[in-house]
Design an enzyme around this catalytic site. Structure first.
Site, short mmCIF file in Angstrom:
data_model
loop_
_atom_site.label_atom_id
_atom_site.label_comp_id
_atom_site.label_asym_id
_atom_site.label_seq_id
_atom_site.Cartn_x
_atom_site.Cartn_y
_atom_site.Cartn_z
N SER A 42 3.02 -1.75 10.42
CA SER A 42 4.45 -1.71 10.78
C SER A 42 5.23 -2.99 10.44
CB SER A 42 4.63 -1.39 12.26
OG SER A 42 4.25 -0.07 12.52
N HIS A 56 -9.78 1.25 4.72
CA HIS A 56 -8.53 1.58 5.41
C HIS A 56 -8.79 2.64 6.47
CE1 HIS A 56 -4.45 2.77 6.28
NE2 HIS A 56 -4.06 1.64 5.70
N GLU A 77 -5.76 -4.69 10.47
CA GLU A 77 -4.76 -3.65 10.71
C GLU A 77 -5.14 -2.87 11.98
OE1 GLU A 77 -2.57 -2.48 6.86
OE2 GLU A 77 -4.29 -1.17 7.03
N ASN A 102 0.87 -1.18 0.00
CA ASN A 102 0.00 0.00 0.00
C ASN A 102 0.90 1.23 0.00
OD1 ASN A 102 -1.77 2.05 0.43
ND2 ASN A 102 -2.49 1.37 2.44
N TRP A 103 1.00 1.85 -1.15
CA TRP A 103 1.90 3.02 -1.27
C TRP A 103 1.29 4.30 -0.71
CZ3 TRP A 103 4.89 3.05 -6.60
CH2 TRP A 103 5.93 2.13 -6.52
N LYS A 104 0.02 4.25 -0.36
CA LYS A 104 -0.65 5.45 0.16
C LYS A 104 -0.40 6.62 -0.79
CE LYS A 104 -0.35 3.40 4.67
NZ LYS A 104 -0.31 3.52 6.11
N GLY A 121 4.79 1.59 4.72
CA GLY A 121 6.12 2.21 4.58
C GLY A 121 7.18 1.31 3.96
N GLU A 126 -7.18 5.10 7.43
CA GLU A 126 -6.91 6.49 7.03
C GLU A 126 -8.10 7.08 6.27
OE1 GLU A 126 -3.16 5.64 5.16
OE2 GLU A 126 -2.25 5.34 7.13
N GLY A 146 2.11 2.50 11.10
CA GLY A 146 3.11 3.57 11.11
C GLY A 146 3.77 3.83 12.45
P1 13P Z 1 2.74 0.69 7.72
O1 13P Z 1 3.28 -0.61 7.22
O2 13P Z 1 3.50 1.88 7.21
O3 13P Z 1 2.58 0.68 9.23
O4 13P Z 1 1.28 0.86 7.11
C1 13P Z 1 0.39 -0.18 7.22
C2 13P Z 1 -0.80 0.13 6.41
O5 13P Z 1 -1.54 1.06 6.69
C3 13P Z 1 -1.03 -0.69 5.22
O6 13P Z 1 -2.30 -0.50 4.71
#
Ligand code: 13P
Length: 246
Positions: free
Chosen positions: A207, A99, A168, A11-13, A229, A101, A174
Site C-alpha cells: 500500500s 510473493h 511485505e 510490481n504490475w502483477k 497499485g 499472492e 492492497g
Molecule cells: P500494493 O502496493 O498494491 O499494496 O501491492 C504491494 C505488492 O504486493 C507489491 O509486491
C-alpha cells in the site's frame, strides 16, 4: 534516504498490455531528468511485456524484472510455465519470488528456495518477498514466520549480494494500511539480525502511495519500496519517488 541508492520496484502483477507501455514515457523522462540522483527504478511487468519493455528501456537507466518462475532450470513438460533462464533470455534482470499472492497458490518456503536458486543460477537478481498474515501478527507470530521464510527460502544461498528482501506484511498489501513506523523499524531490524554476514538490501512493500510515503521514507534502514497499485499510475509512481529522493 538521500545518501544511498533507493530502489523503487514496480510490481504490475496481472495488469498491463502493449498499449500500457506508452504510459511509461513520463517515467522515462523523469528518470533522464534526474539521472544524477541516487535511485533505481525496476519494472516487473507480466511476462508478456518483458521483451517489449526491455527494448523500450534500452537507452535508459530503468531495468526490467519478472514476477515469478518455475523452479526447474531446464526446459521441461510443464504446460503454461516459464523458467528463469527463459525470463533472462527475453531481458529480465531481476525476479520477484515468494510473493504472498504466489504463496497462496502453492509456493511454500521449500519451493521458493528452489526457485531462488534457479534464478540465481540463471544470473537474475532476486527480490525475495516475506511477510506475515494479519492472524499471525495478532498471534504475535511475526518473528517466527519471518525467520522460517528466511531460513528455508535462503537455504544454501551463500552469497546475499544478488538478493534483495522485500518485507511485505500480507495485511498491508492492497489494503491501504501501512505498518506503524515503529513496528516497521522493528521488523526490518529483526530481518537484518537474521544475517550473520552482510544483510541484503531490504525494501518495504504494501500500500505504498504518494499520501503515505512521508511516514516511512525517512526510515534509513529501508533501502526502497516494492510498489503494486500505485506503480501502474506514472504520476503516482513519480510522486512517490520525488517525495523520497528530494
Ligand atoms: P500494493 O502496493 O498494491 O499494496 O501491492 C504491494 C505488492 O504486493 C507489491 O509486491
Amino acid at each position: 534516504m538521500t545518501n544511498k541508492y533507493v530502489y523503487f520496484i514496480a510490481n504490475w502483477k496481472m495488469f498491463g498490455d502493449l498499449k500500457t507501455l506508452n504510459s511509461l514515457d513520463k517515467v522515462i523522462k523523469f528518470s533522464k531528468d534526474n539521472k544524477k540522483k541516487k535511485f533505481k527504478i525496476i519494472y516487473c511487468p507480466p511476462s508478456t511485456l518483458i521483451r517489449p519493455l526491455s527494448k523500450r528501456l534500452k537507452k535508459t537507466k530503468i531495468e526490467v524484472g519478472a514476477q515469478n518462475c518455475h523452479e526447474s532450470d531446464k526446459f521441461g513438460p510443464f504446460t503454461g510455465q516459464i523458467n528463469s533462464q527463459m525470463l533472462k533470455n527475453v531481458g529480465a534482470k531481476y525476479i520477484i519470488l515468494g510473493h504472498s499472492e504466489n504463496r497462496l497458490k502453492g509456493d511454500d518456503n521449500k519451493k521458493i528456495n528452489l526457485k531462488i536458486k534457479s534464478a540465481l543460477k540463471a544470473g537474475l537478481k532476486v527480490i525475495f518477498c516475506i511477510g506475515e498474515t494479519l492472524r499471525e501478527k495478532r498471534n504475535k507470530k511475526t518473528k517466527q514466520i519471518l525467520s522460517k521464510q528466511i531460513q528455508v527460502g535462503l537455504k544454501s544461498v551463500n552469497n546475499n549480494s544478488k538478493i534483495i528482501i522485500a518485507y511485505e506484511p500480507i495485511w498491508s498489501i492492497g489494503s491501504g494500511i501501512i505498518p506503524k513506523p515503529n513496528d516497521l523499524i522493528k521488523s526490518i531490524s529483526f530481518i537484518k539480525s537474521k544475517f550473520v554476514k552482510k544483510s541484503p538490501k531490504i525494501l518495504y512493500g504494501g500500500s505504498v502511495n504518494p499520501n503515505n510515503i512521508d511516514q516511512i521514507k525517512n526510515i534509513n534502514t529501508i533501502d526502497g519500496f516494492l510498489i503494486g497499485g500505485a506503480s501502474q499510475d506514472p504520476k503516482k509512481f513519480i510522486d512517490i519517488i520525488k517525495k523520497t529522493i528530494n
